[in-house]
Design a protein around this motif. Structure first.
Motif, PDB file in Angstrom:
ATOM      1  N   THR A 185      -5.548  67.363  10.633  1.00 32.05           N
ATOM      2  CA  THR A 185      -6.030  65.980  10.531  1.00 32.05           C
ATOM      3  C   THR A 185      -5.101  65.136   9.660  1.00 32.05           C
ATOM      4  O   THR A 185      -4.868  63.961   9.943  1.00 32.05           O
TER       5      THR A 185
ATOM      6  N   LEU B 149      -0.807  61.057   9.139  1.00 30.41           N
ATOM      7  CA  LEU B 149       0.547  60.665   8.723  1.00 30.41           C
ATOM      8  C   LEU B 149       1.356  60.171   9.912  1.00 30.41           C
ATOM      9  O   LEU B 149       2.166  59.245   9.781  1.00 30.41           O
ATOM     10  N   ARG B 150       1.158  60.780  11.080  1.00 26.34           N
ATOM     11  CA  ARG B 150       1.886  60.327  12.270  1.00 26.34           C
ATOM     12  C   ARG B 150       1.423  58.941  12.703  1.00 26.34           C
ATOM     13  O   ARG B 150       2.197  58.153  13.221  1.00 26.34           O
ATOM     14  N   ALA B 151       0.141  58.641  12.543  1.00 29.66           N
ATOM     15  CA  ALA B 151      -0.405  57.357  12.968  1.00 29.66           C
ATOM     16  C   ALA B 151      -0.039  56.231  12.005  1.00 29.66           C
ATOM     17  O   ALA B 151      -0.023  55.065  12.392  1.00 29.66           O
TER      18      ALA B 151
ATOM     19  N   ALA C  60       4.647  56.263   5.821  1.00 31.13           N
ATOM     20  CA  ALA C  60       3.973  57.402   5.191  1.00 31.13           C
ATOM     21  C   ALA C  60       4.818  57.907   4.038  1.00 31.13           C
ATOM     22  O   ALA C  60       5.999  58.168   4.193  1.00 31.13           O
TER      23      ALA C  60
ATOM     24  N   GLN D  24       4.095  74.329  12.343  1.00 27.55           N
ATOM     25  CA  GLN D  24       4.751  74.004  11.077  1.00 27.55           C
ATOM     26  C   GLN D  24       3.720  73.592  10.026  1.00 27.55           C
ATOM     27  O   GLN D  24       3.808  74.009   8.864  1.00 27.55           O
ATOM     28  N   ALA D  25       2.738  72.792  10.418  1.00 26.10           N
ATOM     29  CA  ALA D  25       1.699  72.375   9.472  1.00 26.10           C
ATOM     30  C   ALA D  25       0.895  73.576   9.006  1.00 26.10           C
ATOM     31  O   ALA D  25       0.567  73.690   7.817  1.00 26.10           O
TER      32      ALA D  25
ATOM     33  N   VAL E 161      -1.840  65.711   9.305  1.00 27.01           N
ATOM     34  CA  VAL E 161      -0.626  65.503  10.099  1.00 27.01           C
ATOM     35  C   VAL E 161      -0.833  64.350  11.067  1.00 27.01           C
ATOM     36  O   VAL E 161       0.029  63.470  11.216  1.00 27.01           O
ATOM     37  N   ASP E 162      -1.995  64.316  11.731  1.00 22.84           N
ATOM     38  CA  ASP E 162      -2.291  63.228  12.664  1.00 22.84           C
ATOM     39  C   ASP E 162      -2.362  61.887  11.937  1.00 22.84           C
ATOM     40  O   ASP E 162      -1.873  60.874  12.444  1.00 22.84           O
TER      41      ASP E 162
ATOM     42  N   ASP F 245       6.868  73.648  16.830  1.00 28.14           N
ATOM     43  CA  ASP F 245       5.715  72.816  17.122  1.00 28.14           C
ATOM     44  C   ASP F 245       5.121  72.301  15.804  1.00 28.14           C
ATOM     45  O   ASP F 245       5.061  73.018  14.804  1.00 28.14           O
ATOM     46  N   ALA F 246       4.691  71.051  15.812  1.00 28.29           N
ATOM     47  CA  ALA F 246       4.164  70.429  14.590  1.00 28.29           C
ATOM     48  C   ALA F 246       2.927  71.156  14.079  1.00 28.29           C
ATOM     49  O   ALA F 246       2.733  71.288  12.864  1.00 28.29           O
TER      50      ALA F 246
END
Length: 135
Positions: A102, A107-109, A113, A93-94, A104-105, A89-90
């Motif tokens: 925040t 970078l995903r958005a 990146a 892992q984070a 991770v979110d 799960d991300a």
């Protein structure tokens, strides 16, 4: 340079072993054109001379086919791929790397990146390099 010379040597060695087969094909081609040339072999000797080479070629082709089928079966084995563990799960892992959720979110958005890791192992978004003044 050494590789080129060894490759040329290998090709010359192969052509030396193929010389009877080349002559046999040349005589078949001439016979198809109705050109009568005294053959180098008596009837049936061409097959006798080229049969060992053709056996080796057949064995190599068989080995390649069997190896490719076995390799393909290993690569496409559904049972083995189904038994793999689920991806991590991300969030887990984070957390393991000490990265805030925040980030991770964010970078995903992002459409693009670039991630920078400092020597201490701290993950942060990287700043794009300065490209200089526009011309």
């Amino acid at each position: 340079m050494r590789d080129v010379l060894l490759t040329l040597l290998a090709w010359m060695l192969l052509l030396y072993f193929l010389r009877d087969l080349v002559w046999m094909v040349a005589y078949w081609g001439l016979a198809a054109l109705h050109v009568s040339v005294a053959p180098r072999w008596q009837s049936g000797e061409m097959w006798r001379d080229t049969l060992p080479f053709l056996k080796v070629v057949g064995m190599l082709v068989l080995w390649l086919v069997v190896f490719s089928i076995v390799r393909w079966r290993l690569l496409t084995n559904r049972l083995r791929s189904a038994s793999e563990p689920a991806p991590l799960d991300a969030v887990d892992q984070a957390t393991a790397f000490g990265v805030p959720i925040t980030l991770v979110d964010a970078l995903r958005a992002a459409p693009l990146a670039t991630v920078n890791t400092a020597d201490a192992g701290v993950v942060s978004p990287a700043r794009p390099p300065h490209r200089g003044a526009a011309r």
